[in-house]
Design an enzyme around this catalytic site. Structure first.
Site, PDB file in Angstrom:
ATOM      1  N   LYS A  79       2.802  -1.539  -7.493  1.00 54.35           N
ATOM      2  CA  LYS A  79       4.159  -1.924  -7.076  1.00 54.35           C
ATOM      3  C   LYS A  79       4.902  -2.809  -8.070  1.00 54.35           C
ATOM      4  O   LYS A  79       5.817  -3.552  -7.715  1.00 54.35           O
ATOM      5  CB  LYS A  79       4.142  -2.590  -5.687  1.00 54.35           C
ATOM      6  CG  LYS A  79       3.524  -1.710  -4.630  1.00 54.35           C
ATOM      7  CD  LYS A  79       4.344  -0.455  -4.432  1.00 54.35           C
ATOM      8  CE  LYS A  79       3.454   0.739  -4.271  1.00 54.35           C
ATOM      9  NZ  LYS A  79       4.160   1.999  -4.447  1.00 54.35           N
ATOM     10  N   SER A  80       4.453  -2.728  -9.344  1.00 55.48           N
ATOM     11  CA  SER A  80       5.106  -3.529 -10.389  1.00 55.48           C
ATOM     12  C   SER A  80       6.027  -2.698 -11.275  1.00 55.48           C
ATOM     13  O   SER A  80       6.543  -3.210 -12.261  1.00 55.48           O
ATOM     14  CB  SER A  80       4.050  -4.149 -11.299  1.00 55.48           C
ATOM     15  OG  SER A  80       3.168  -4.918 -10.567  1.00 55.48           O
ATOM     16  N   HIS A 143      -4.725   0.699 -12.706  1.00 56.14           N
ATOM     17  CA  HIS A 143      -4.462  -0.583 -12.044  1.00 56.14           C
ATOM     18  C   HIS A 143      -5.625  -1.548 -12.274  1.00 56.14           C
ATOM     19  O   HIS A 143      -5.623  -2.662 -11.761  1.00 56.14           O
ATOM     20  CB  HIS A 143      -4.296  -0.382 -10.531  1.00 56.14           C
ATOM     21  CG  HIS A 143      -3.075   0.380 -10.131  1.00 56.14           C
ATOM     22  ND1 HIS A 143      -1.831   0.162 -10.673  1.00 56.14           N
ATOM     23  CD2 HIS A 143      -2.892   1.359  -9.202  1.00 56.14           C
ATOM     24  CE1 HIS A 143      -0.954   0.970 -10.110  1.00 56.14           C
ATOM     25  NE2 HIS A 143      -1.573   1.708  -9.222  1.00 56.14           N
ATOM     26  N   TYR A 231       9.185  -6.515 -15.494  1.00 59.43           N
ATOM     27  CA  TYR A 231      10.095  -5.624 -14.762  1.00 59.43           C
ATOM     28  C   TYR A 231      11.524  -6.182 -14.747  1.00 59.43           C
ATOM     29  O   TYR A 231      12.488  -5.453 -15.002  1.00 59.43           O
ATOM     30  CB  TYR A 231       9.559  -5.493 -13.327  1.00 59.43           C
ATOM     31  CG  TYR A 231      10.316  -4.555 -12.419  1.00 59.43           C
ATOM     32  CD1 TYR A 231       9.947  -3.211 -12.316  1.00 59.43           C
ATOM     33  CD2 TYR A 231      11.367  -5.005 -11.629  1.00 59.43           C
ATOM     34  CE1 TYR A 231      10.611  -2.356 -11.449  1.00 59.43           C
ATOM     35  CE2 TYR A 231      12.045  -4.161 -10.768  1.00 59.43           C
ATOM     36  CZ  TYR A 231      11.664  -2.835 -10.676  1.00 59.43           C
ATOM     37  OH  TYR A 231      12.329  -1.987  -9.818  1.00 59.43           O
ATOM     38  N   ARG A 297      12.084   3.053  -3.497  1.00 62.40           N
ATOM     39  CA  ARG A 297      12.663   2.368  -2.330  1.00 62.40           C
ATOM     40  C   ARG A 297      14.005   1.757  -2.733  1.00 62.40           C
ATOM     41  O   ARG A 297      15.030   2.397  -2.628  1.00 62.40           O
ATOM     42  CB  ARG A 297      11.657   1.317  -1.798  1.00 62.40           C
ATOM     43  CG  ARG A 297      12.029   0.728  -0.440  1.00 62.40           C
ATOM     44  CD  ARG A 297      11.016  -0.321   0.010  1.00 62.40           C
ATOM     45  NE  ARG A 297      10.988  -1.475  -0.876  1.00 62.40           N
ATOM     46  CZ  ARG A 297      11.701  -2.587  -0.707  1.00 62.40           C
ATOM     47  NH1 ARG A 297      12.461  -2.722   0.345  1.00 62.40           N
ATOM     48  NH2 ARG A 297      11.632  -3.588  -1.579  1.00 62.40           N
TER      49      ARG A 297
HETATM   50  N1  LIG Z   1      12.641   4.365 -12.278  1.00 63.45           N
HETATM   51  C1  LIG Z   1      12.460   3.194 -11.681  1.00 63.45           C
HETATM   52  N2  LIG Z   1      13.056   2.085 -12.151  1.00 63.45           N
HETATM   53  C2  LIG Z   1      12.887   0.889 -11.561  1.00 63.45           C
HETATM   54  N3  LIG Z   1      12.127   0.705 -10.450  1.00 63.45           N
HETATM   55  C3  LIG Z   1      11.511   1.783  -9.931  1.00 63.45           C
HETATM   56  C4  LIG Z   1      11.633   3.061 -10.519  1.00 63.45           C
HETATM   57  N4  LIG Z   1      10.905   3.927  -9.796  1.00 63.45           N
HETATM   58  C5  LIG Z   1      10.344   3.234  -8.792  1.00 63.45           C
HETATM   59  N5  LIG Z   1      10.719   1.938  -8.853  1.00 63.45           N
HETATM   60  C6  LIG Z   1      10.359   0.845  -7.947  1.00 63.45           C
HETATM   61  O1  LIG Z   1       9.052   0.370  -8.279  1.00 63.45           O
HETATM   62  C7  LIG Z   1       8.345   0.033  -7.086  1.00 63.45           C
HETATM   63  C8  LIG Z   1       7.131   0.938  -6.954  1.00 63.45           C
HETATM   64  O2  LIG Z   1       6.165   0.421  -7.838  1.00 63.45           O
HETATM   65  P1  LIG Z   1       5.119   1.311  -8.596  1.00 63.45           P
HETATM   66  O3  LIG Z   1       5.815   2.424  -9.286  1.00 63.45           O
HETATM   67  O4  LIG Z   1       4.328   0.377  -9.431  1.00 63.45           O
HETATM   68  O5  LIG Z   1       4.224   1.887  -7.410  1.00 63.45           O
HETATM   69  S1  LIG Z   1       2.741   2.450  -7.598  1.00 63.45           S
HETATM   70  O6  LIG Z   1       1.877   1.292  -7.907  1.00 63.45           O
HETATM   71  O7  LIG Z   1       2.745   3.458  -8.642  1.00 63.45           O
HETATM   72  O8  LIG Z   1       2.392   3.030  -6.281  1.00 63.45           O
HETATM   73  C9  LIG Z   1       9.314   0.211  -5.938  1.00 63.45           C
HETATM   74  O9  LIG Z   1       9.954  -1.046  -5.795  1.00 63.45           O
HETATM   75  P2  LIG Z   1      10.688  -1.508  -4.439  1.00 63.45           P
HETATM   76  O10 LIG Z   1      11.909  -0.676  -4.326  1.00 63.45           O
HETATM   77  O11 LIG Z   1      11.018  -2.960  -4.628  1.00 63.45           O
HETATM   78  O12 LIG Z   1       9.725  -1.283  -3.316  1.00 63.45           O
HETATM   79  C10 LIG Z   1      10.226   1.285  -6.500  1.00 63.45           C
HETATM   80  O13 LIG Z   1      11.462   1.393  -5.861  1.00 63.45           O
END
Ligand SMILES: Nc1ncnc2c1ncn2[C@@H]1O[C@H](COP(=O)(O)OS(=O)(=O)O)[C@@H](OP(=O)(O)O)[C@H]1O
Length: 335
Positions: A79-80, A143, A231, A297
């Site tokens: 989730k990073s 991870h 991030y 999200r």
């Molecule tokens: N392209 C892009 N750019 C910026 N942020 C993004 C992107 N794609 C996914 N997200 C946001 O990243 C959060 C999901 O984290 P991860 O991708 O690390 O999830 S995982 O560990 O692979 O399951 C989750 O954060 P939150 O929205 O705060 O829940 C996603 O919305």
């Protein structure tokens, strides 16, 4: 109600145990365990908390993975911004093979399909993947904390990119995701329960502070080996960090590419707004058969203000001061 939940969890544990090898079952018996977020237990393996199936895969990855000097490992705590980093790295290193166009692989595959996770995909379910024919540079996601990466990764000239996110938003994102993917028959996890666990370090691949500090210290001692990204910084200036990432990976942008807007095109292709709306990311499934749509999200910095009470903010701030203080690692927690 509570009793049903308890019984169900134990049934789940038994079912999960049945899928494990005898060796893994023996290993689990020797490890400390705590109630998990969505699975009956998390076990403490080599200092970090993990689910049984993942531990089996990590042991196998540690035993069997052979590194190439050109390998790139993209590391995060869940989730990073894993999905984002994978998209960016894939687009950067493959831009000659796959120029930005209407049939770019990122438009029809989720980034997790293009950059597989070592422990969730490649070494899962007792598979021993043949990775020798993958195009170079091979890109992998993980991870796993730095100290527990397979030794050949640490010893070879392969490169590691670590993406870190402020613990407030990472926690909120983890809590949302957990409640989206738990079976409908299971009660949602209350925010307060998840928060207590998070502050104690009990979260997949946590404690978060050990995870971050392992990569942080290595990025200072061996900057050619580990690139440490945040991030929040990437959200603020994606083009700058995209170029930094490309330089580190050995795929710098030429002046012509920059003039042609290549950096901005990749940033747009990999943006949250673009990926979220793609059919594959609305309807497809990737990691362990989980739905891709749950990976997208809000992608905001500071969304935690909508969820955490002042007392929670104080508590997590204290944990961060205690655990990260003096390391030089700090975060922007609001935009
Ligand atoms: N392209 C892009 N750019 C910026 N942020 C993004 C992107 N794609 C996914 N997200 C946001 O990243 C959060 C999901 O984290 P991860 O991708 O690390 O999830 S995982 O560990 O692979 O399951 C989750 O954060 P939150 O929205 O705060 O829940 C996603 O919305």
């Amino acid at each position: 109600m509570v009793l049903t939940h308890y019984t169900k969890n134990h049934g789940e544990e038994a079912r999960e145990g049945e899928k494990l090898s005898h060796e893994s079952q023996e290993l689990l018996l020797s490890l400390p365990k705590e109630k998990g977020w969505r699975t009956p237990y998390l076990y403490k393996y080599q200092g970090f908390w993990c689910q049984p199936m993942e531990i089996q895969a990590i042991v196998s990855f540690q035993k069997h993975f052979l590194a190439c000097d050109t390998d790139v490992v993209l590391a995060t705590i869940p989730k990073s911004g894993t999905t984002w980093l994978k998209a960016l790295a894939f687009a950067i290193v493959n831009r000659k093979r796959f120029p930005i166009s209407n049939n770019h692989p990122l438009l029809s595959y989720n980034p997790h399909d293009l950059v597989p996770l070592l422990e969730y995909k490649l070494y899962a379910n007792e598979q021993l993947p043949d990775l020798s024919n993958l195009p170079q540079p091979r890109l992998f996601g993980t991870h796993v904390p730095l100290a527990s990466l397979a030794n050949p990764i640490k010893k070879s000239s392969s490169r590691v990119v670590y993406l870190c996110r402020n613990p407030f938003d990472t926690f909120v994102s983890s809590w949302h995701y957990t409640n989206k993917i738990i079976p409908k028959t299971q009660a949602p996890m209350p925010l307060e329960d998840a928060f207590e666990k998070y502050c104690k370090g009990i979260v997949g691949f946590g404690p978060f502070w050990d995870h971050m500090l392992g990569y942080w210290k290595e990025s200072i001692e061996r900057p050619h080996k580990v690139l440490f990204l945040k991030y929040e910084d990437m959200k603020e200036d994606v083009s700058f960090h995209l170029k930094k990432l490309a330089d580190f990976l050995g795929f710098p942008f030429s002046l012509e590419e920059e003039r042609a807007g290549c950096v901005e095109k990749i940033a747009k292709l990999c943006s949250f707004e673009n990926l979220k709306e793609l059919e594959v990311n609305k309807t497809g499934k990737s990691i362990k058969n989980f739905e891709n749509r749950n990976l997208f999200r809000k992608a905001e910095v500071g969304d935690w203000v909508n969820y955490l009470s002042p007392k929670m903010v104080e508590q997590l701030t204290k944990v961060m001061e205690e655990k990260l203080g003096g390391s030089g690692l700090s975060f922007k927690v609001i935009p």
